[in-house]
Motif scaffolding. Structure first.
Motif: not given
Lengths: 317, 617
Positions: A2-4, A6-7, A76-77, B84, B246-247, B275, B277, B279
């Motif tokens: 998931k981290t990847n 997002l990056v 977006r955030r 999911d 969110t990583g 998990y 995006g 937050q």
């Protein structure tokens, strides 16, 4: 994993923004104005100053672009109405003024694929931050934005920025616009409180006496609180005008008057009370007492409550 | 299978006016018929045949008696799409519609446990001509479902008209043999009560028995009520904490501090990571519950409400996508994903008010002769800047947690959690509040200036823009610089007045005084004409237990080796037995207009005080 993801999405957004910036150079124009919108001699002088600034402090231009390039991700955030970049741009200091004016009016990013809120964030942020620099050089750009734009928040930002710069001409013009019925009146009224000048306080006082429409009345009351904001008047940028005592006294008097005139309407009554606490003019209790003269019992009681509230709030440790 | 109108009318005619003449069938003199419905009228979690309190005033649901049934909105047999991947491509509308109350089956023993029982007490002496029926009032029928336990197990009752003048309803028709041996029924709510104008949440269940032989039919009536959806408050013990993962380094730093605080607080079920995006897990989800009496306590379904933020004009899937997590990850046995009502055309500029950072719960209290044993829903909404009316209507339909609104229109985000929080306190009420105090923040900073510390910086090493994208705008600034910043000082002054007005409303409604309020100092800044926390908004923290409060690290000035904003919090909370846990949230939350509370969520145990049915509402 998931981290990847997002990056990757963050990087993609940055690349997309880069492409957007690059594409803007096909027909140079700012994010809000085109250079041709500006009066020729001013445009020439502004472009010259921008060029000189770029030569002397190129990092300032990169810094501003860095902030602008973050807009898609910030949007977006975002949380709430919209993301904000005015705080970020203001933190870049005075060197950011020329790059910001360039991006607004000479050569700025195109909207590209920005969302409505992202595009608003970018344009509002630039305008607000320009106003926070309080440099009269920006006034022609801001007036032109005010004239040409119709989007409420952009118009509002331009009026607020003009008010913050607060030149005599700008203050006089803003109060005239605030008192003139029209599609931009409410935007100006919601912003004019940042123009902390005597002419504005007196103009709002007269405006409230003219029995304006309801929303205009509410905004004018709030604006009087902003104009006379006691903490703002402690800061050097505002204090230096030397108009603090007159402005706050004028605002307080107008607000006590508005409280008495609109005391039957809870929204307006509370708005006037809040504004009086923001202004915190020491003569307020006396003004409230004076307003009781000839008041009917209900108003007199409300004025007594207002006085109690004022004293308890302003003396609270 | 539904009976036809004519079919039911015929049955009724036979039942009421049939030709049975067998009398009591027992051969002796006619005995008094037993016409008795039994439900858990006394709310002890079981149906007691010999307890007269099960019968007392059973026909009127009140604060003292009346049975309860649940909206059966969980998914005990896990038949709904989940995960999911599993919910991909399934619309918001379809997700909302999948739960145990939506089908005509009993979905296994766990599902059966969610239904309230209704018993027809046996009348052993009923004659062969005796007939009877159990029915519910037609007004309630569209919102409930009844099952009968028979030889072939639990089956849903048929729906039809009891007479040609009435709307369709559920009814069970009883034979003489069933009247002699008794019948077990069960009731569920098909959904949470959403519109009190359409239905008041009460069900009248009526037993009518015609003894036969020309004797007059007799009836018995019980009134039941659907359990309201209840929001949790801070005095309920935290069971599990939720966070979006969110990583990135910012999320990792945040979750590490959060995990440490959770461990020290002893939250029994620990931390659950989602998990996604988005937050802002406080905003896209709200924890709630529904309960009914059970032996020794209450039977609960945890409810996870997705937010009604409208982010698309697609009528099938208009809502904030992260909220789908309540179905993907949290919908199951005694745990329900739930979608409140919404107006897809609600004004977009007010959408932030429908995030759940703007939906908190005032803990229980009594004031001015009014009692709120399960607290009150607390939201920001004014006529010019208001919450989704459909959502508000649904919350108000629950009745037991009457709403209290304050003005949050002056805030850029507009949430009540930006300015106040609730905490346990050793006073008559049992709780107090933490409240933002910008005036105290200013006073503190001015005091350090007067002590010669004006050049000391705040926000040391912090930046305003996302460092993961390598964009740095240093945030570090001296105390002198903060106090000279017109935008910060003007907005902080206005915000202090606005918070004071919020507290005027709360004080008038709750009776709380300044003695029960802990000031939490931080300044604001104006952004786009609205207010935003300039320093990390410490009030916007997570209440982990009655002794543990997690707050955003203030990043104030360091004077004599300590951050006075941390010291102030410790000194203020310590007398109440509450330990402050600092949680690093600058990068992930503060600079994006939120704080710790916005990035977390909490499932809480049942309250220890009165049950909702004792609320008198």
């Amino acid at each position: 994993m998931k981290t990847n993801k997002l990056v990757i999405s963050t990087l993609a957004a940055a690349l997309l923004w880069g492409a957007t910036l690059a594409s803007a150079h096909a027909a140079p124009r700012g994010a809000v104005l085109s250079p041709s919108d500006l009066e020729a001699s001013y445009r020439t002088a502004l472009v010259e100053r921008i060029g000189k600034a770029r030569a002397e402090r190129p990092a300032a231009f990169r810094n501003v672009d860095d902030v602008l390039s973050a807009v898609p991700e910030l949007d977006r955030r975002k949380r709430g109405r919209f993301a904000t970049i005015s705080r970020e741009l203001a933190a870049l200091g005075p060197d950011a003024l020329m790059p910001m004016l360039e991006r607004l009016a000479v050569d700025g990013p195109a909207r590209g694929k920005l969302t409505d809120t992202a595009w608003l964030t970018l344009r509002m942020g630039l305008i607000e931050a320009v106003g926070m620099r309080r440099d009269p050089v920006a006034v022609p750009v801001l007036w032109k934005i005010y004239e040409q734009e119709s989007e409420y928040y952009v118009v509002r930002s331009a009026a607020e920025a003009l008010g913050r710069i607060g030149t005599d001409d700008a203050a006089a013009a803003l109060i005239k616009l605030a008192r003139t019925r029209g599609p931009k009146q409410l935007a100006v009224l919601s912003a004019i409180g940042d123009c902390r000048r005597t002419v504005v306080a007196r103009g709002l006082e007269e405006f409230l006496r003219s029995s304006p429409e309801y929303e205009a009345t509410r905004l004018a009351i709030r604006a009087l609180g902003d104009v006379g904001n006691s903490w703002a008047w402690e800061t050097p940028a505002v204090k230096k005008t030397g108009e603090g005592a007159v402005v706050r006294s004028t605002a307080a008097k107008a607000l006590v008057d508005a409280f008495a005139r609109h005391h039957r309407d809870e929204v307006l009554r509370i708005a006037a009370q809040k504004a009086l606490l923001v202004v915190a003019d020491p003569a307020t209790p006396g003004m409230i007492e004076a307003a009781k003269s000839g008041a009917d019992p209900r108003l007199a009681a409300r004025l007594d409550q207002l006085k109690l509230k004022f004293v308890s709030y302003t003396t609270k440790k | 299978m539904k009976r036809s109108v004519i079919g039911w009318s015929s049955v009724l005619l036979l039942g009421t006016f049939g030709c049975g003449s067998d009398g009591d069938g027992g051969g002796g003199g006619p005995a008094a018929p037993v016409v008795d419905l039994r439900v858990d009228n006394n709310r002890d979690g079981q149906i007691d045949w010999g307890d007269p309190t099960e019968d007392e005033n059973e026909d009127v649901w009140s604060v003292t008696n009346g049975a309860v049934f649940l909206p059966n909105i969980d998914d005990d047999s896990e038949r709904c799409p989940r995960g999911d991947q599993g919910i991909q491509g399934i619309s918001d509308v379809a997700l909302k519609a999948c739960h145990d109350g939506a089908n005509e089956e009993i979905d296994g023993p766990d599902d059966l446990a969610d239904l309230a029982r209704i018993h027809v007490v046996p009348w052993p002496g009923a004659g062969a001509g005796a007939t009877g029926r159990v029915s519910v009032n037609p007004e309630a029928a569209p919102f409930v479902r009844l099952f009968r336990n028979g030889a072939d197990g639990w089956k849903v009752l048929d729906v039809g008209q009891l007479s040609q003048d009435t709307a369709p309803t559920y009814a069970a028709f009883l034979s003489a043999e069933e009247i002699r041996t008794g019948v077990e029924l069960a009731i569920e709510g098909k959904d949470v009560l959403r519109d009190a104008e359409a239905w008041n949440g009460l069900v009248n269940v009526e037993l009518q028995i015609d003894p036969g032989g020309g004797a007059a039919p007799k009836t018995d009536l019980v009134q039941m009520r659907i359990a309201p959806l209840l929001l949790s408050h801070h005095l309920q013990k935290a069971e599990r904490i939720y966070v979006s993962a969110t990583g990135g380094l910012d999320s990792a730093a945040f979750r590490q501090d959060l995990q440490t605080a959770i461990g020290l607080a002893g939250v029994p079920e620990g931390l659950s990571e989602h998990y996604v995006g988005d937050q802002w897990i406080q905003d896209w989800m709200e924890t709630a519950y529904v309960t009914m009496p059970a032996p020794g306590g209450q039977h609960k379904i945890d409810v996870f409400m997705r937010s009604v933020n409208i982010q698309s004009k697609n009528v099938e899937s208009p809502l904030r996508p992260a909220g789908r997590q309540v179905y993907a990850q949290l919908h199951g046995k005694d745990s329900a994903g739930f979608t409140p009502d919404y107006d897809i055309n609600s004004p977009g500029q007010m959408d932030s008010l429908d995030s759940y950072g703007n939906t908190e719960t005032i803990p229980p209290y009594e004031h001015n002769g009014q009692s709120y044993p399960v607290g009150r829903v607390f939201r920001g909404s004014v006529p010019s800047f208001y919450v989704d009316p459909a959502m508000a209507k649904m919350l108000e339909a629950q009745q037991v947690q009457p709403r209290l609104y304050v003005d949050t229109s002056w805030l850029l985000v507009g949430h009540v959690d930006e300015t106040v929080t609730f905490l346990k306190m050793n006073n008559a009420r049992g709780w107090g509040m933490g409240v933002n105090d910008a005036r105290l923040a200013k006073t503190m900073l001015e005091q350090y200036v007067s002590q010669g510390h004006g050049a000391v910086t705040m926000f040391k090493g912090k930046s305003w823009i996302d460092f993961q994208a390598q964009k740095y705008v240093p945030a570090e600034i001296s105390i002198d610089g903060v106090l000279a910043d017109t935008e910060v000082m003007a907005e902080s002054n206005s915000s202090a007045v606005e918070v004071d007005h919020q507290m005027d409303i709360i004080k008038a409604e709750v009776g709380i005084t300044d003695q029960d309020i802990i000031p939490m100092p931080f300044l604001h800044i104006r952004a786009s004409g609205y207010s935003l926390a300039y320093q990390p908004g410490t009030v916007n923290g997570i209440y982990l237990s009655d002794t543990d409060f997690g707050v955003p690290t203030p990043h104030g000035p360091v004077i004599n080796g300590a951050d006075p904003f941390v010291t102030q919090l410790n000194e203020q909370f310590q007398p109440h037995g509450i330990k402050i846990h600092l949680i690093e949230n600058w990068d992930l939350y503060h600079r994006l207009s939120g704080e710790v509370h916005c990035g977390t969520n909490t499932k809480r145990a049942l309250p220890t005080g009165a049950a909702w049915w004792e609320s008198g509402r």
